[in-house]
Write a protein that holds these residues in place. Structure first.
Motif: not given
Length: 82
Positions: A1-16
């Motif tokens: 699953x990807x971080x929602x806030x990072x996705x809004x910024x155009x980045x992909x970061x795994x969620x913790x």
């Protein structure tokens, strides 16, 4: 699953974790661990309270009374002090 806030910024970061209030997935940069007490019954008219944590996103954090307390911290900081 990807971080929602990072996705809004155009980045992909795994969620913790997942925000307990809004359900958004959060990465270490956007997660905040807020302290809240857990009360358990201990007998007739008695209860015990133990400190616990609740993961929230930075948008939902101000909704928690403990958010103003200095004990509210990011998960990364929690690992350094524990």
């Amino acid at each position: 699953m990807w971080c929602y806030d990072c996705a809004e910024l155009g980045r992909e970061a795994g969620s913790v974790g997942v925000c307990r209030d809004c359900g958004a997935a959060v990465c270490p940069a956007h997660a905040v661990a807020v302290e809240h007490p857990v009360r358990r019954p201990a007998g007739l008219a008695q209860s015990t309270s133990r400190p616990a944590r609740r993961v929230t996103c930075r948008v939902c954090r101000p909704a928690h009374p403990a958010a103003a307390a200095p004990s509210a911290r990011t998960p990364a900081a929690a690992h350094r002090t524990a």
